[in-house]
Motif scaffolding. Structure first.
Motif, PDB file in Angstrom:
ATOM      1  N   THR A  37       0.849  -1.201   0.000  1.00  0.00           N
ATOM      2  CA  THR A  37       0.000   0.000   0.000  1.00  0.00           C
ATOM      3  C   THR A  37       0.879   1.244   0.000  1.00  0.00           C
ATOM      4  N   ASN A  38       0.334   2.343  -0.481  1.00  0.00           N
ATOM      5  CA  ASN A  38       1.079   3.601  -0.519  1.00  0.00           C
ATOM      6  C   ASN A  38       0.746   4.528   0.639  1.00  0.00           C
ATOM      7  N   ASP A  39      -0.258   4.172   1.415  1.00  0.00           N
ATOM      8  CA  ASP A  39      -0.567   4.956   2.610  1.00  0.00           C
ATOM      9  C   ASP A  39      -1.164   4.037   3.672  1.00  0.00           C
ATOM     10  N   ILE A  40      -1.399   4.584   4.864  1.00  0.00           N
ATOM     11  CA  ILE A  40      -1.881   3.764   5.979  1.00  0.00           C
ATOM     12  C   ILE A  40      -3.403   3.613   6.000  1.00  0.00           C
ATOM     13  N   TRP A  41      -4.109   4.395   5.189  1.00  0.00           N
ATOM     14  CA  TRP A  41      -5.578   4.442   5.283  1.00  0.00           C
ATOM     15  C   TRP A  41      -6.201   3.328   4.449  1.00  0.00           C
ATOM     16  N   CYS A  42      -5.967   2.099   4.832  1.00  0.00           N
ATOM     17  CA  CYS A  42      -6.373   0.968   3.996  1.00  0.00           C
ATOM     18  C   CYS A  42      -7.893   0.806   3.914  1.00  0.00           C
ATOM     19  N   ARG A  43      -8.631   1.298   4.895  1.00  0.00           N
ATOM     20  CA  ARG A  43     -10.101   1.219   4.814  1.00  0.00           C
ATOM     21  C   ARG A  43     -10.608   1.926   3.565  1.00  0.00           C
ATOM     22  N   ASP A  44      -9.945   3.005   3.177  1.00  0.00           N
ATOM     23  CA  ASP A  44     -10.421   3.798   2.058  1.00  0.00           C
ATOM     24  C   ASP A  44     -10.209   3.119   0.713  1.00  0.00           C
ATOM     25  N   HIS A  45      -9.109   2.382   0.574  1.00  0.00           N
ATOM     26  CA  HIS A  45      -8.812   1.852  -0.758  1.00  0.00           C
ATOM     27  C   HIS A  45      -8.914   0.339  -0.893  1.00  0.00           C
ATOM     28  N   MET A  46      -9.184  -0.376   0.189  1.00  0.00           N
ATOM     29  CA  MET A  46      -9.314  -1.826   0.090  1.00  0.00           C
ATOM     30  C   MET A  46     -10.742  -2.234  -0.291  1.00  0.00           C
ATOM     31  N   PRO A  47     -10.945  -3.502  -0.678  1.00  0.00           N
ATOM     32  CA  PRO A  47     -12.280  -3.952  -1.098  1.00  0.00           C
ATOM     33  C   PRO A  47     -13.309  -3.845   0.021  1.00  0.00           C
ATOM     34  N   ILE A  48     -14.572  -3.705  -0.376  1.00  0.00           N
ATOM     35  CA  ILE A  48     -15.689  -3.724   0.565  1.00  0.00           C
ATOM     36  C   ILE A  48     -16.156  -5.175   0.698  1.00  0.00           C
ATOM     37  N   GLN A  49     -16.252  -5.655   1.935  1.00  0.00           N
ATOM     38  CA  GLN A  49     -16.707  -7.026   2.152  1.00  0.00           C
ATOM     39  C   GLN A  49     -18.228  -7.075   2.194  1.00  0.00           C
ATOM     40  N   VAL A  50     -18.812  -7.921   1.348  1.00  0.00           N
ATOM     41  CA  VAL A  50     -20.262  -8.063   1.260  1.00  0.00           C
ATOM     42  C   VAL A  50     -20.741  -9.227   2.118  1.00  0.00           C
ATOM     43  N   ASN A  51     -20.060 -10.343   2.025  1.00  0.00           N
ATOM     44  CA  ASN A  51     -20.335 -11.500   2.874  1.00  0.00           C
ATOM     45  C   ASN A  51     -19.026 -12.248   3.078  1.00  0.00           C
ATOM     46  N   GLU A  52     -19.111 -13.448   3.595  1.00  0.00           N
ATOM     47  CA  GLU A  52     -17.889 -14.179   3.951  1.00  0.00           C
ATOM     48  C   GLU A  52     -16.925 -14.335   2.785  1.00  0.00           C
ATOM     49  N   LYS A  53     -17.470 -14.522   1.584  1.00  0.00           N
ATOM     50  CA  LYS A  53     -16.613 -14.814   0.443  1.00  0.00           C
ATOM     51  C   LYS A  53     -16.648 -13.754  -0.658  1.00  0.00           C
TER      52      LYS A  53
END
Length: 215
Positions: A37-53
């Protein structure tokens, strides 16, 4: 229903890292690191989890980073490096603007600003299909460069949200939230917040209690 906290590996360079790890260990919370990653704010750029898979990876080209390209992580490369299988979308959307329960998502109207090529109705329809939830739109705070919803509102349960104390919030924001509450039959709880002024850290989030992590 999440059970693992993921951190950008870059967070190890900050003093808050040790404090977080101690809290995780004390409460037996599993944590792992995200590489590349290029910054620490991984919530902003990582995938959104919809369900377990199921994970959805949106495009990450936030307007507030247009003059800071070095801070924009290449999300597809990050997913590849970390062996994350996700559905890829060309919709430009930050994770910080996705406040979710099991059946609903609250985001600000910044999503329209970031996706001018889309018809608004079609944009919301596409997001609802990808995330399998009803999208509720509220006004963004104009003084917040990110336009995120995660510091404004959070779900307590499917029908209850907490919001910043309306007596201290901008009137246009309060109006939009009240409209959303009425339209979607939600219960609303005010929570205290305050602005903490610090010359060394003018953009600190002290007093913003709604911006929290739930596991």
């Amino acid at each position: 229903d999440t059970n693992v906290v993921y951190l950008s590996k870059l967070l190890k360079n900050y003093s808050v890292h040790r404090k977080l790890i101690d809290i995780f260990d004390e409460n037996q919370i599993t944590y792992k690191y995200i590489e590349n990653t290029n910054d620490i704010w991984c919530r902003d750029h990582m995938p959104i989890q919809v369900n377990e898979k199921k994970f959805v990876q949106f495009k990450y080209e936030p307007s507030y980073l247009k003059d800071s390209p070095s801070l924009k992580s290449n999300v597809r490369e990050v997913c590849g490096t970390n062996n994350i299988e996700a559905i890829l979308s060309d919709i430009n959307l930050d994770g910080g603007n996705v406040v979710a329960s099991a059946t609903k998502i609250i985001m600000t109207d910044r999503v329209f600003d970031e996706n001018p090529q889309y018809n608004k109705i079609k944009l919301i329809d596409e997001i609802e299909k990808l995330l399998e939830a009803e999208v509720i739109i509220i006004s963004q705070i104009n003084t917040d460069m990110t336009g995120h919803s995660d510091g404004m509102v959070r779900f307590v349960d499917e029908n209850t949200i907490i919001v910043n104390n309306s007596e201290k919030e901008y009137k246009y924001v309060v109006k939009s939230i009240n409209n959303a509450v009425k339209k979607h039959n939600l219960n609303c709880i005010d929570i205290p917040f305050f602005t903490y002024k610090d010359r060394k850290h003018p953009e600190n989030a002290i007093g913003c209690y709604i911006n929290y992590l739930e596991v």
